[in-house]
Design an enzyme around this catalytic site. Structure first.
Site, PDB file in Angstrom:
ATOM      1  N   LYS A   1       0.829  -1.198   0.000  1.00 56.04           N
ATOM      2  CA  LYS A   1       0.000   0.000   0.000  1.00 56.04           C
ATOM      3  C   LYS A   1       0.873   1.261   0.000  1.00 56.04           C
ATOM      4  O   LYS A   1       2.095   1.187   0.242  1.00 56.04           O
ATOM      5  CB  LYS A   1      -0.894  -0.026   1.253  1.00 56.04           C
ATOM      6  CG  LYS A   1      -1.869  -1.207   1.289  1.00 56.04           C
ATOM      7  CD  LYS A   1      -2.800  -1.099   2.497  1.00 56.04           C
ATOM      8  CE  LYS A   1      -3.802  -2.246   2.532  1.00 56.04           C
ATOM      9  NZ  LYS A   1      -4.813  -2.059   3.603  1.00 56.04           N
TER      10      LYS A   1
ATOM     11  N   TYR B   1     -12.551  -3.616  -2.732  1.00 57.52           N
ATOM     12  CA  TYR B   1     -13.068  -3.428  -1.369  1.00 57.52           C
ATOM     13  C   TYR B   1     -14.596  -3.344  -1.348  1.00 57.52           C
ATOM     14  O   TYR B   1     -15.161  -2.638  -0.518  1.00 57.52           O
ATOM     15  CB  TYR B   1     -12.434  -2.176  -0.739  1.00 57.52           C
ATOM     16  CG  TYR B   1     -10.997  -2.371  -0.275  1.00 57.52           C
ATOM     17  CD1 TYR B   1     -10.608  -3.522   0.430  1.00 57.52           C
ATOM     18  CD2 TYR B   1     -10.032  -1.400  -0.511  1.00 57.52           C
ATOM     19  CE1 TYR B   1      -9.293  -3.695   0.861  1.00 57.52           C
ATOM     20  CE2 TYR B   1      -8.709  -1.573  -0.067  1.00 57.52           C
ATOM     21  CZ  TYR B   1      -8.353  -2.718   0.614  1.00 57.52           C
ATOM     22  OH  TYR B   1      -7.054  -2.884   1.059  1.00 57.52           O
TER      23      TYR B   1
ATOM     24  N   ASN C   1      -2.021   0.352   6.916  1.00 55.96           N
ATOM     25  CA  ASN C   1      -1.488  -0.902   7.482  1.00 55.96           C
ATOM     26  C   ASN C   1      -0.584  -1.686   6.516  1.00 55.96           C
ATOM     27  O   ASN C   1      -0.520  -2.911   6.563  1.00 55.96           O
ATOM     28  CB  ASN C   1      -2.615  -1.755   8.055  1.00 55.96           C
ATOM     29  CG  ASN C   1      -3.596  -2.198   7.003  1.00 55.96           C
ATOM     30  OD1 ASN C   1      -3.487  -1.804   5.839  1.00 55.96           O
ATOM     31  ND2 ASN C   1      -4.551  -3.018   7.387  1.00 55.96           N
TER      32      ASN C   1
ATOM     33  N   HIS D   1      -1.907  -5.400   1.796  1.00 56.70           N
ATOM     34  CA  HIS D   1      -3.113  -6.228   1.641  1.00 56.70           C
ATOM     35  C   HIS D   1      -2.655  -7.626   1.271  1.00 56.70           C
ATOM     36  O   HIS D   1      -1.710  -7.780   0.500  1.00 56.70           O
ATOM     37  CB  HIS D   1      -4.000  -5.684   0.507  1.00 56.70           C
ATOM     38  CG  HIS D   1      -4.998  -6.700   0.037  1.00 56.70           C
ATOM     39  ND1 HIS D   1      -6.212  -6.897   0.672  1.00 56.70           N
ATOM     40  CD2 HIS D   1      -4.946  -7.635  -0.958  1.00 56.70           C
ATOM     41  CE1 HIS D   1      -6.866  -7.893   0.067  1.00 56.70           C
ATOM     42  NE2 HIS D   1      -6.107  -8.349  -0.922  1.00 56.70           N
TER      43      HIS D   1
ATOM     44  N   GLU E   1      -8.622 -12.095  -6.997  1.00 47.88           N
ATOM     45  CA  GLU E   1      -7.797 -10.880  -6.913  1.00 47.88           C
ATOM     46  C   GLU E   1      -6.625 -10.920  -7.893  1.00 47.88           C
ATOM     47  O   GLU E   1      -6.292  -9.907  -8.519  1.00 47.88           O
ATOM     48  CB  GLU E   1      -7.316 -10.694  -5.464  1.00 47.88           C
ATOM     49  CG  GLU E   1      -8.484 -10.330  -4.552  1.00 47.88           C
ATOM     50  CD  GLU E   1      -8.145 -10.275  -3.063  1.00 47.88           C
ATOM     51  OE1 GLU E   1      -6.977 -10.536  -2.681  1.00 47.88           O
ATOM     52  OE2 GLU E   1      -9.056  -9.952  -2.273  1.00 47.88           O
TER      53      GLU E   1
HETATM   54  N1  UDP Z   1      -9.806  -0.534   7.188  1.00 45.92           N
HETATM   55  C1  UDP Z   1      -9.925   0.751   7.727  1.00 45.92           C
HETATM   56  N2  UDP Z   1     -10.708   0.917   8.857  1.00 45.92           N
HETATM   57  C2  UDP Z   1     -11.381  -0.134   9.446  1.00 45.92           C
HETATM   58  C3  UDP Z   1     -11.252  -1.423   8.867  1.00 45.92           C
HETATM   59  C4  UDP Z   1     -10.456  -1.595   7.748  1.00 45.92           C
HETATM   60  O1  UDP Z   1      -9.336   1.698   7.234  1.00 45.92           O
HETATM   61  O2  UDP Z   1     -12.074   0.086  10.446  1.00 45.92           O
HETATM   62  C5  UDP Z   1      -8.951  -0.723   6.001  1.00 45.92           C
HETATM   63  C6  UDP Z   1      -7.626  -1.393   6.362  1.00 45.92           C
HETATM   64  O3  UDP Z   1      -6.587  -0.716   5.669  1.00 45.92           O
HETATM   65  C7  UDP Z   1      -7.818  -2.800   5.859  1.00 45.92           C
HETATM   66  C8  UDP Z   1      -8.742  -2.607   4.676  1.00 45.92           C
HETATM   67  O4  UDP Z   1      -9.613  -1.559   5.078  1.00 45.92           O
HETATM   68  O5  UDP Z   1      -6.588  -3.417   5.486  1.00 45.92           O
HETATM   69  C9  UDP Z   1      -9.551  -3.835   4.299  1.00 45.92           C
HETATM   70  O6  UDP Z   1     -10.241  -4.303   5.436  1.00 45.92           O
HETATM   71  P1  UDP Z   1     -10.306  -5.862   5.761  1.00 45.92           P
HETATM   72  O7  UDP Z   1     -11.314  -6.027   6.854  1.00 45.92           O
HETATM   73  O8  UDP Z   1     -10.506  -6.637   4.507  1.00 45.92           O
HETATM   74  O9  UDP Z   1      -8.857  -6.130   6.420  1.00 45.92           O
HETATM   75  P2  UDP Z   1      -7.579  -6.946   5.874  1.00 45.92           P
HETATM   76  O10 UDP Z   1      -8.083  -8.138   5.110  1.00 45.92           O
HETATM   77  O11 UDP Z   1      -6.777  -5.994   5.026  1.00 45.92           O
HETATM   78  O12 UDP Z   1      -6.835  -7.335   7.132  1.00 45.92           O
HETATM   79 MG    MG Z   2      -9.466  -8.189   3.556  1.00 45.06          MG
END
Ligand code: UDP
Ligand code: MG
Length: 154
Positions: free
Chosen positions: A9, A49, A112, A115, A126
């Site tokens: 990212k 997303y 974070n 991905h 994906e």
């Molecule tokens: N995210 C965010 N706020 C939240 C939850 C998720 O900004 O409260 C962002 C975060 O960067 C995350 C992405 O949305 O990596 C996708 O969310 P997901 O639940 O799929 O998490 P991941 O699979 O990336 O751990």
């Molecule tokens: Mg995810």
């Protein structure tokens, strides 16, 4: 062997951490079937997303994902989906263990670092969303016999 999908990212690319993160996967014995830089469009982010489209943080997430170009990768290895997710750690970097990518390089949920596909089914979807077939390469590292035992290579 299994393939999974990652995005380095803007919190990785824009902070100059991409090489360090890529290096971790290589060091582990995983290898890249595909790797490229791109600027993410609204359309691809809304698809990628889709499960978060109605969340209040979605506009911020989209902006964060477009802050710089990203590096997308297709990583290959036995049980690659699970191995890579474990190396990344949980979504919230503050809850991630040291030793994981998120636990070593971040302190945020939004920013974070990485991905990674969360299931074999989503990995296929994906990879096909972000890579054309000609951008993926079928090869094995020359050291493959020192990475896996004979009976693990299928
Ligand atoms: N995210 C965010 N706020 C939240 C939850 C998720 O900004 O409260 C962002 C975060 O960067 C995350 C992405 O949305 O990596 C996708 O969310 P997901 O639940 O799929 O998490 P991941 O699979 O990336 O751990
Ligand atoms: Mg995810």
């Amino acid at each position: 062997m299994e393939r999974t999908f990652i995005i380095l990212k803007p919190s990785a690319v824009g902070r100059g951490l991409a090489g360090e993160v890529i290096n971790r996967f290589e060091r582990r014995g995983l290898f890249f079937a595909g790797l490229k830089m791109m600027q993410l469009s609204d359309a691809i982010l809304e698809e990628h997303y889709a499960h978060l489209k109605n969340k209040p943080f979605f506009p911020m997430l989209k902006r964060a994902m477009q802050a710089t170009p990203v590096i997308v990768g297709c990583i290959e290895g036995k049980d690659a989906v699970q191995v890579v997710r474990t190396m990344c750690g949980p979504t919230n970097c503050r809850e991630a263990q040291p030793g994981t990518v998120r636990g070593d390089f971040g302190v945020s949920v939004e920013h974070n670092i990485i991905h990674a596909s969360d299931s074999k089914e989503n990995a296929v979807i994906e990879i096909n969303r972000f890579f054309q077939p000609k951008e993926l390469f079928d090869y094995k590292p020359v050291s493959i016999n020192l990475i896996y035992g004979q009976d693990e290579m299928n």
